[in-house]
Design a protein around this motif. Structure first.
Motif, PDB file in Angstrom:
ATOM      1  N   LEU A   2       0.834  -1.193  -0.074  1.00  0.00           N
ATOM      2  CA  LEU A   2      -0.022  -0.051   0.152  1.00  0.00           C
ATOM      3  C   LEU A   2       1.002   1.162   0.001  1.00  0.00           C
ATOM      4  CD1 LEU A   2      -2.812  -0.403   2.644  1.00  0.00           C
ATOM      5  CD2 LEU A   2      -3.238  -0.458  -0.083  1.00  0.00           C
ATOM      6  N   ASN A   3       0.783   1.863  -1.008  1.00  0.00           N
ATOM      7  CA  ASN A   3       1.545   3.276  -0.949  1.00  0.00           C
ATOM      8  C   ASN A   3       1.085   4.446  -0.242  1.00  0.00           C
ATOM      9  OD1 ASN A   3       3.985   2.601  -2.715  1.00  0.00           O
ATOM     10  ND2 ASN A   3       2.465   2.083  -4.141  1.00  0.00           N
ATOM     11  N   LEU A   4       1.365   5.185   0.771  1.00  0.00           N
ATOM     12  CA  LEU A   4       0.650   5.657   1.583  1.00  0.00           C
ATOM     13  C   LEU A   4       1.053   7.415   1.342  1.00  0.00           C
ATOM     14  CD1 LEU A   4       0.338   4.071   5.001  1.00  0.00           C
ATOM     15  CD2 LEU A   4      -0.978   3.912   3.123  1.00  0.00           C
ATOM     16  N   HIS A  58       4.050   1.465   2.770  1.00  0.00           N
ATOM     17  CA  HIS A  58       5.305   2.167   2.052  1.00  0.00           C
ATOM     18  C   HIS A  58       4.689   3.558   2.101  1.00  0.00           C
ATOM     19  CE1 HIS A  58       7.922   2.645  -1.751  1.00  0.00           C
ATOM     20  NE2 HIS A  58       8.716   2.630  -0.694  1.00  0.00           N
ATOM     21  N   VAL A  59       5.338   4.287   2.694  1.00  0.00           N
ATOM     22  CA  VAL A  59       5.210   5.737   2.741  1.00  0.00           C
ATOM     23  C   VAL A  59       5.814   6.418   1.625  1.00  0.00           C
ATOM     24  CG1 VAL A  59       5.015   7.896   4.132  1.00  0.00           C
ATOM     25  CG2 VAL A  59       4.605   5.813   5.242  1.00  0.00           C
ATOM     26  N   VAL A  60       5.174   6.890   0.761  1.00  0.00           N
ATOM     27  CA  VAL A  60       5.727   7.667  -0.652  1.00  0.00           C
ATOM     28  C   VAL A  60       5.548   9.046  -0.518  1.00  0.00           C
ATOM     29  CG1 VAL A  60       5.694   5.395  -1.779  1.00  0.00           C
ATOM     30  CG2 VAL A  60       3.551   7.303  -1.685  1.00  0.00           C
ATOM     31  N   GLY A  61       4.868   9.814   0.411  1.00  0.00           N
ATOM     32  CA  GLY A  61       4.634  11.140   0.401  1.00  0.00           C
ATOM     33  C   GLY A  61       4.418  11.521   1.743  1.00  0.00           C
ATOM     34  N   ILE A  62       5.188  12.837   2.275  1.00  0.00           N
ATOM     35  CA  ILE A  62       4.759  13.040   3.462  1.00  0.00           C
ATOM     36  C   ILE A  62       4.549  14.769   3.419  1.00  0.00           C
ATOM     37  CG2 ILE A  62       5.711  13.472   6.095  1.00  0.00           C
ATOM     38  CD1 ILE A  62       7.290  10.919   5.682  1.00  0.00           C
ATOM     39  N   ILE A  63       3.559  15.227   4.040  1.00  0.00           N
ATOM     40  CA  ILE A  63       3.164  16.776   3.959  1.00  0.00           C
ATOM     41  C   ILE A  63       2.496  17.238   5.335  1.00  0.00           C
ATOM     42  CG2 ILE A  63       1.291  18.106   2.675  1.00  0.00           C
ATOM     43  CD1 ILE A  63       0.708  15.062   0.838  1.00  0.00           C
ATOM     44  N   ASP A  64       3.140  18.417   5.279  1.00  0.00           N
ATOM     45  CA  ASP A  64       2.748  19.211   6.604  1.00  0.00           C
ATOM     46  C   ASP A  64       2.357  20.674   6.024  1.00  0.00           C
ATOM     47  OD1 ASP A  64       4.926  20.836   6.310  1.00  0.00           O
ATOM     48  OD2 ASP A  64       5.723  20.326   8.283  1.00  0.00           O
ATOM     49  N   ALA A  65       1.900  21.680   6.960  1.00  0.00           N
ATOM     50  CA  ALA A  65       1.432  22.691   6.448  1.00  0.00           C
ATOM     51  C   ALA A  65       2.147  23.601   5.726  1.00  0.00           C
ATOM     52  CB  ALA A  65       0.800  23.682   7.850  1.00  0.00           C
ATOM     53  N   THR A  66       3.629  23.466   5.636  1.00  0.00           N
ATOM     54  CA  THR A  66       4.395  24.169   4.840  1.00  0.00           C
ATOM     55  C   THR A  66       5.478  23.519   3.891  1.00  0.00           C
ATOM     56  OG1 THR A  66       6.234  24.249   6.538  1.00  0.00           O
ATOM     57  CG2 THR A  66       4.758  26.125   6.662  1.00  0.00           C
TER      58      THR A  66
END
Length: 564
Positions: free
Chosen positions: A434-436, A468-476
């Motif tokens: 699973l690509n997260l 499988h973590v393929v993207g990490i996003i925060d507020a900036t």
């Protein structure tokens, strides 16, 4: 042992390129020629340690180079390069390398394959093809008593009538070995190459692809024809009739398992699909029109016109109504194919019975291969269902009655995703992936990332599931990578490598990645992020939300999200 050798890596291409420079009158041919001489000299200096052997080898190799130089000089002077001259030029790759290997292997006896591998031109024109009967007879005579090690240059042959040098085509060294193995009823045919064997898929596209330990002759042939360049396809045919196993091994990893190709695989209950192969430069040409229905001979005319012009067709799909036939060809052949078919059906096109014939380009053909598919109901349903769930549109498909191959055509941009999703869903991969994309790394999101990091091994071991973590996003900031991230240091990495994040960037990156089995995990409490759900769902990206914003939004919006 009969050892068949090919040219040094890249030399056949270099011989062809240099001949083109000479043909154009470009003095650069001399520089390229000297580079080839230098490479072979360095090879001899490196691997032949005996002084006498080395001197003798230098003499015979330099004599061959003198001949080659004279041919190039002739091409350069008269600006003419016939097929006969080109065949003579490319033969030097194997003639040179085989002399070096024959010296390297103590006691090896060198045989000239031009004396026993014979070709003929069918109908006086066209390509040189093997004269099997004469070649078998000559191979048996030549090797009536086999020395401990016989050394043969592969690829090269000669015309049975004129004696002029010819060849068996690119990859022809494998073919030479197969011809000799079949004629001599060998115990096995070993092909030592630069890969571990046949893989379940292209390892450059699918990181979890692995070596297939056993294949039947039929499975190997199907995979070869659809882009798996492990073995030159004609190689399989001669040994198949004699039931001689083919063993593929990696020169750079001799302890690797390799692949054995034989009549019957030892585990009949192995997976239904053995491997996936693909051709990434596909054009689809469709001949259609109501004037085709019930008319006998339309397909005959299509394939006769294409064959006459040397165009190879690797996929055919026809509707039962007979009003359309689609054929898959290489992109390079598409223009010519359209031209000859429009010419062939000019009268019908003029009368409106058949539509003008056009090519749909930038497509890719994928084939799933496995003899066990014929014993497993529902393979096609699972295949097309899996593709559909991941938003991959199938443009055409074909399945033979033997049920060992299902081929289908997709947009070229969907090829990577198609290969990954099939590899994953048919359990060719060790784990289901699973690509997260995790959005929001505060208390909730940060805890989730930490849980995934701690639980990864357990999930893989007990559930066969890889998160499988393929993207990490925060507020900036936001960062995306197919390879994933080190979850122990993801915050530092996000600060160092992350790009500025806004709604458009997030949407474009996730959709643009077009990755299989993708899930967007919203750990924020942001209505702006919730506004992305619709677009993501429409691109077959699943959504998991740790808030109720979308679910408690205006009823129209909620209903629309539920129906996508």
């Amino acid at each position: 042992v009969v050892v068949v050798v090919s040219a040094l890596g890249g030399i056949t291409d270099k011989l062809l390129q240099t001949s083109q420079l000479a043909l154009q009158g470009d003095e650069q041919w001399k520089v390229e020629f000297e580079a080839m001489v230098d490479r072979h000299h360095k090879m001899i200096d490196t691997i032949i340690t005996d002084t006498t052997d080395r001197e003798n080898l230098f003499k015979s190799v330099d004599a061959l180079f003198e001949q080659l130089k004279s041919i190039y000089f002739g091409v350069y002077l008269i600006h003419d390069l016939s097929e006969k001259t080109q065949d003579a030029i490319v033969s030097y790759g194997e003639r040179l390398s085989s002399k070096i290997v024959a010296t390297l292997i103590r006691g090896a006896k060198w045989f000239d394959s031009r004396n026993f591998i014979k070709t003929e031109r069918k109908n006086g024109k066209g390509k040189h093809v093997l004269d099997s009967e004469l070649t078998n007879k000559l191979v048996k005579e030549t090797f009536s008593s086999i020395p401990k090690v016989a050394l043969v240059p592969g690829f090269i042959s000669s015309d049975k009538t004129t004696g002029e040098v010819t060849n068996l085509g690119r990859g022809g060294s494998d073919y030479t070995a197969a011809i000799i193995a079949a004629a001599l009823n060998a115990d096995s045919l070993e092909i030592w190459t630069d890969v571990d064997g046949f893989m379940t898929a292209d390892p450059r596209v699918i990181s979890t692809a692995y070596t297939i330990s056993e294949l039947s002759y039929v499975e190997a042939t199907e995979l070869c024809n659809f882009g798996a360049k492990v073995v030159y396809p004609p190689t399989i045919y001669p040994v198949y009739h004699k039931n001689i196993p083919i063993i593929i091994k990696n020169t750079f990893n001799p302890d690797g398992v390799g692949t054995v190709i034989k009549q019957e695989v030892s585990n009949p209950h192995s997976k239904a699909i053995k491997g996936i192969s693909s051709i990434n430069d596909t054009s689809l040409i469709t001949v259609q029109g109501l004037g085709m229905v019930g008319v006998i001979g339309v397909n005959y005319r299509i394939f006769k016109a294409l064959a006459k012009n040397g165009i190879s067709v690797f996929l055919v799909s026809q509707a039962s109504s007979e009003n359309s036939t689609s054929i898959g060809v290489r992109n390079a052949d598409a223009d010519l194919a359209c031209e000859v078919l429009n010419e062939e059906f000019a009268k019908e096109i003029e009368m409106g019975e058949i539509s003008p014939i056009l090519a749909e380009r930038n497509l890719a053909t994928v084939a799933i291969v496995g003899e066990n598919m014929k014993h497993t109901p529902g393979i096609a349903g699972k295949l097309f269902g899996t593709l559909g769930r991941n938003g991959i549109n199938v443009i055409a498909c074909a399945q033979g009655a033997s049920e060992t191959n299902i081929s289908f055509v997709v947009d070229a941009k969907s090829l990577r995703k198609s290969l990954n999703v099939i590899h994953d869903s048919f359990f060719l991969s060790e784990y289901q992936v699973l690509n997260l994309f995790i959005c929001g790394i505060g208390t909730v999101g940060g805890s989730l990332v930490e849980q995934i990091r701690c639980q990864q091994e357990k999930l893989m071991l007990e559930n066969g599931l890889k998160l499988h973590v393929v993207g990490i996003i925060d507020a900036t900031k936001a960062m995306f990578s197919r390879e994933g991230f080190d979850l122990a240091n993801f915050r530092e990495e996000l600060q160092q490598k992350g790009k500025d994040s806004n709604l458009q960037t997030i949407r474009d990156e996730i959709v643009g990645m077009n990755i299989f089995n993708s899930v967007f995990v919203d750990c924020t409490a942001s209505p702006d992020i919730a506004s992305l759900y619709k677009d993501l769902l429409q691109h077959n990206i699943s959504v998991v939300a740790a808030n109720k914003i979308a679910a408690s939004s205006a009823y129209e919006n909620y209903r629309e999200l539920k129906t996508i």
